[in-house]
Design a protein around this motif. Structure first.
Motif, PDB file in Angstrom:
ATOM      1  N   LYS A 319      -2.607  10.649  -6.624  1.00  0.00           N
ATOM      2  CA  LYS A 319      -3.675  10.348  -5.659  1.00  0.00           C
ATOM      3  C   LYS A 319      -4.831  11.344  -5.757  1.00  0.00           C
ATOM      4  CE  LYS A 319      -0.354   8.296  -2.479  1.00  0.00           C
ATOM      5  NZ  LYS A 319       0.436   8.474  -1.252  1.00  0.00           N
ATOM      6  N   ASP A 320      -4.536  12.557  -6.236  1.00  0.00           N
ATOM      7  CA  ASP A 320      -5.575  13.580  -6.363  1.00  0.00           C
ATOM      8  C   ASP A 320      -6.316  13.498  -7.699  1.00  0.00           C
ATOM      9  OD1 ASP A 320      -4.918  14.535  -3.892  1.00  0.00           O
ATOM     10  OD2 ASP A 320      -3.700  16.207  -4.631  1.00  0.00           O
ATOM     11  N   ALA A 321      -5.812  12.680  -8.616  1.00  0.00           N
ATOM     12  CA  ALA A 321      -6.438  12.581  -9.939  1.00  0.00           C
ATOM     13  C   ALA A 321      -7.871  12.078  -9.806  1.00  0.00           C
ATOM     14  CB  ALA A 321      -5.628  11.650 -10.836  1.00  0.00           C
ATOM     15  N   THR A 322      -8.784  12.718 -10.502  1.00  0.00           N
ATOM     16  CA  THR A 322     -10.205  12.377 -10.371  1.00  0.00           C
ATOM     17  C   THR A 322     -10.755  11.613 -11.567  1.00  0.00           C
ATOM     18  OG1 THR A 322     -10.805  14.541 -11.259  1.00  0.00           O
ATOM     19  CG2 THR A 322     -10.680  14.325  -8.849  1.00  0.00           C
ATOM     20  N   THR A 323      -9.965  11.482 -12.620  1.00  0.00           N
ATOM     21  CA  THR A 323     -10.436  10.737 -13.793  1.00  0.00           C
ATOM     22  C   THR A 323      -9.434   9.654 -14.138  1.00  0.00           C
ATOM     23  OG1 THR A 323      -9.324  12.119 -15.453  1.00  0.00           O
ATOM     24  CG2 THR A 323     -11.519  12.819 -14.709  1.00  0.00           C
ATOM     25  N   TYR A 324      -9.934   8.642 -14.814  1.00  0.00           N
ATOM     26  CA  TYR A 324      -9.096   7.507 -15.212  1.00  0.00           C
ATOM     27  C   TYR A 324      -7.974   7.972 -16.136  1.00  0.00           C
ATOM     28  CZ  TYR A 324      -7.855   3.082 -17.460  1.00  0.00           C
ATOM     29  OH  TYR A 324      -7.177   2.011 -17.962  1.00  0.00           O
ATOM     30  N   ASP A 325      -8.298   8.766 -17.144  1.00  0.00           N
ATOM     31  CA  ASP A 325      -7.286   9.215 -18.105  1.00  0.00           C
ATOM     32  C   ASP A 325      -6.197  10.039 -17.419  1.00  0.00           C
ATOM     33  OD1 ASP A 325      -8.549   7.936 -20.157  1.00  0.00           O
ATOM     34  OD2 ASP A 325      -9.591   9.728 -20.904  1.00  0.00           O
ATOM     35  N   ARG A 326      -6.589  10.841 -16.422  1.00  0.00           N
ATOM     36  CA  ARG A 326      -5.602  11.638 -15.697  1.00  0.00           C
ATOM     37  C   ARG A 326      -4.656  10.731 -14.906  1.00  0.00           C
ATOM     38  NH1 ARG A 326      -2.038  15.477 -15.558  1.00  0.00           N
ATOM     39  NH2 ARG A 326      -1.839  16.535 -13.552  1.00  0.00           N
ATOM     40  N   ARG A 327      -5.192   9.699 -14.282  1.00  0.00           N
ATOM     41  CA  ARG A 327      -4.353   8.740 -13.562  1.00  0.00           C
ATOM     42  C   ARG A 327      -3.324   8.120 -14.498  1.00  0.00           C
ATOM     43  NH1 ARG A 327      -7.227   3.980 -11.366  1.00  0.00           N
ATOM     44  NH2 ARG A 327      -5.317   3.553 -10.224  1.00  0.00           N
ATOM     45  N   VAL A 328      -3.783   7.690 -15.664  1.00  0.00           N
ATOM     46  CA  VAL A 328      -2.889   7.055 -16.628  1.00  0.00           C
ATOM     47  C   VAL A 328      -1.768   8.011 -17.023  1.00  0.00           C
ATOM     48  CG1 VAL A 328      -2.723   6.157 -18.986  1.00  0.00           C
ATOM     49  CG2 VAL A 328      -4.626   5.459 -17.526  1.00  0.00           C
ATOM     50  N   GLN A 329      -2.120   9.266 -17.309  1.00  0.00           N
ATOM     51  CA  GLN A 329      -1.115  10.230 -17.753  1.00  0.00           C
ATOM     52  C   GLN A 329      -0.085  10.523 -16.660  1.00  0.00           C
ATOM     53  OE1 GLN A 329      -0.711  11.435 -20.958  1.00  0.00           O
ATOM     54  NE2 GLN A 329       1.249  11.936 -19.998  1.00  0.00           N
ATOM     55  N   VAL A 330      -0.547  10.711 -15.429  1.00  0.00           N
ATOM     56  CA  VAL A 330       0.377  10.994 -14.331  1.00  0.00           C
ATOM     57  C   VAL A 330       1.293   9.796 -14.083  1.00  0.00           C
ATOM     58  CG1 VAL A 330       0.583  11.562 -11.872  1.00  0.00           C
ATOM     59  CG2 VAL A 330      -1.210  12.627 -13.252  1.00  0.00           C
ATOM     60  N   TRP A 331       0.719   8.603 -14.155  1.00  0.00           N
ATOM     61  CA  TRP A 331       1.500   7.378 -13.940  1.00  0.00           C
ATOM     62  C   TRP A 331       2.594   7.243 -14.996  1.00  0.00           C
ATOM     63  CZ3 TRP A 331       3.511   4.301 -10.811  1.00  0.00           C
ATOM     64  CH2 TRP A 331       3.744   2.953 -11.037  1.00  0.00           C
ATOM     65  N   ARG A 332       2.258   7.532 -16.226  1.00  0.00           N
ATOM     66  CA  ARG A 332       3.255   7.478 -17.303  1.00  0.00           C
ATOM     67  C   ARG A 332       4.331   8.545 -17.107  1.00  0.00           C
ATOM     68  NH1 ARG A 332      -0.589   6.499 -22.642  1.00  0.00           N
ATOM     69  NH2 ARG A 332      -0.897   4.261 -22.334  1.00  0.00           N
ATOM     70  N   ASP A 333       3.918   9.746 -16.725  1.00  0.00           N
ATOM     71  CA  ASP A 333       4.881  10.826 -16.502  1.00  0.00           C
ATOM     72  C   ASP A 333       5.835  10.467 -15.356  1.00  0.00           C
ATOM     73  OD1 ASP A 333       3.652  12.253 -18.507  1.00  0.00           O
ATOM     74  OD2 ASP A 333       2.533  13.564 -17.153  1.00  0.00           O
ATOM     75  N   LEU A 334       5.287   9.861 -14.308  1.00  0.00           N
ATOM     76  CA  LEU A 334       6.111   9.478 -13.161  1.00  0.00           C
ATOM     77  C   LEU A 334       7.148   8.434 -13.564  1.00  0.00           C
ATOM     78  CD1 LEU A 334       6.932   9.257 -10.215  1.00  0.00           C
ATOM     79  CD2 LEU A 334       4.933   7.807  -9.819  1.00  0.00           C
ATOM     80  N   GLN A 335       6.710   7.447 -14.353  1.00  0.00           N
ATOM     81  CA  GLN A 335       7.652   6.403 -14.762  1.00  0.00           C
ATOM     82  C   GLN A 335       8.743   6.964 -15.671  1.00  0.00           C
ATOM     83  OE1 GLN A 335       5.623   2.447 -15.595  1.00  0.00           O
ATOM     84  NE2 GLN A 335       3.922   3.865 -15.449  1.00  0.00           N
ATOM     85  N   LYS A 336       8.380   7.877 -16.554  1.00  0.00           N
ATOM     86  CA  LYS A 336       9.391   8.501 -17.404  1.00  0.00           C
ATOM     87  C   LYS A 336      10.391   9.278 -16.544  1.00  0.00           C
ATOM     88  CE  LYS A 336      10.040  11.574 -21.389  1.00  0.00           C
ATOM     89  NZ  LYS A 336      10.878  12.571 -20.710  1.00  0.00           N
ATOM     90  N   TYR A 337       9.904   9.932 -15.522  1.00  0.00           N
ATOM     91  CA  TYR A 337      10.779  10.683 -14.633  1.00  0.00           C
ATOM     92  C   TYR A 337      11.742   9.743 -13.898  1.00  0.00           C
ATOM     93  CZ  TYR A 337      12.277  14.026 -11.085  1.00  0.00           C
ATOM     94  OH  TYR A 337      13.032  14.844 -10.278  1.00  0.00           O
TER      95      TYR A 337
END
Length: 387
Positions: A319-337
């Motif tokens: 929710k704190d991510a300010t860029t599109y690429d950062r959102r994508v990376q966090v979302w992928r990391d969360l799903q892997k977790y």
């Protein structure tokens, strides 16, 4: 604050039909269980609620003050009304459609067409029928790690994920229409492929994955297997039977706990069961998925029952991510977790929803995903002069 809250709120599964001027007086009188149906289903759509005959039919009629117009300044909707024939039995629906009583088939689990039923439609109706496809919900296995049992060990959960033959679920459970992780759906050309629900993991062959699954089970001390329960709705028993057959090869005796809809709605938000399928589809907005992936104490409707604060941290970062690429990376990391590191949830296969319409039905807008969307039918008309 979640800056994607308006996107989450726009999800059609979140049906807001509680006008304050009608609801508040009733609630203040103590009628706290008042429902939208109690006040006549007030909304802003192109059709008005007309009548409901339980077990038979729901009638909607044209709303002559609807706000939308077509490109030629004609007020929508075109249709005088819609009759929704209540047919709990998919076979009865098939007969009604093929004999001309219905203009389209229903959206809903069990009513979406299988390959076999689709072939039957083509054989009997030929060019008088066409089919639409939408991305659907997920067939999954979710663990209650708050309940004591071998599944509290992440190695056991991971072994189960590796053992299941996901591709076999498509014909066995999904009626032949669907796809598996890590594939991208062929049905939605508009989806941003960077936001596919499942990152690419578990790419080894089934034989390799099953060898690793056995190693993990032995390492965890469960080489001989164990007994585990699986909560499933009566109308989704095929999925439970598939998992039971699959996990038998890993030495796991999966006990199917088959319940009706009333018990399902109670039990799926409780801690009474070892595992379950979960309810509802994942929202297309990553920031809106905490309700089904988050901690039990924050959302009892979460697929997996856990109290992992690391998941909270991921969602805050997202929710704190300010860029599109950062959102994508966090979302992928969360799903892997969620799906690999902890394996709280095992996404097995994604459904493809298939709905049939008569060829005289015009103006349909078919959603690329989620059968709950584009259901206002404001621009639909029937051209029965055309076969």
């Amino acid at each position: 604050p979640n800056r994607f809250f308006p996107d989450v709120l726009a999800n059609p599964r979140l049906k807001i039909a509680h006008p304050k001027h009608l609801m508040e007086p009733l609630i203040e009188k103590g009628e706290v269980s008042v429902a939208p149906s109690d006040i006549g289903l007030v909304g802003l759509g192109p059709f008005m609620f007309d009548s409901y005959e339980p077990g038979s039919i729901i009638r909607l009629r044209h709303f002559d003050r609807y706000f939308e117009y077509d490109s030629e300044a004609n007020r929508l909707p075109y249709l005088d009304g819609i009759d929704y024939i209540i047919t709990p039995d998919p076979v009865a629906m098939d007969i009604a459609f093929r004999t001309g009583r219905l203009d389209g088939t229903a959206r809903g689990f069990g009513h979406y067409l299988t390959e076999e039923r689709r072939r039957g439609y083509l054989e009997s109706l030929g060019d008088d029928v066409f089919f639409t496809q939408m991305e659907g919900g997920t067939f999954r296995l979710a663990f209650n790690v708050l309940k004591p049992g071998p599944w509290q060990d992440a190695r056991v959960r991971r072994a189960i994920a590796l053992w299941i033959d996901k591709k076999a679920a498509i014909p066995a459970v999904l009626g032949g229409f669907g796809w598996t992780s890590p594939d991208i759906s062929p049905n939605n050309p508009y989806k941003d492929k960077k936001f596919v629900v499942w990152p690419k993991f578990d790419l080894a062959s089934l034989e390799e994955k099953r060898a690793e699954a056995k190693r993990l089970m032995e390492e965890a001390g469960y080489a001989s297997g164990f007994t585990m329960g699986y909560l499933t709705r009566a109308r989704q028993v095929l999925g439970g039977q598939f998992l039971k057959d699959q996990l038998a090869g890993l030495g796991i005796d999966l006990q199917l706990q088959i319940v009706d809809e009333g018990e399902w709605n109670r039990a799926r938000v409780s801690l009474d069961y070892d595992t379950q399928s979960g309810s509802l589809s994942v929202l297309p907005i990553p920031e809106g998925t905490e309700g089904v992936y988050g901690r039990f104490s924050k959302s009892p409707n979460s697929y997996s029952k856990h109290e992992d604060t690391e998941v909270d941290r991921y969602y805050k970062t997202l929710k704190d991510a300010t860029t599109y690429d950062r959102r994508v990376q966090v979302w992928r990391d969360l799903q892997k977790y969620l799906f690999v590191d902890q394996t709280y949830i095992i996404p097995i296969a994604e459904m493809t929803y298939v709905v049939a319409y008569r060829t005289y039905v015009k103006g349909l807008v078919i959603p690329p995903e989620d059968g709950h969307t584009f259901t206002d039918f404001a621009a639909v008309w029937l051209d029965k002069g055309e076969k």
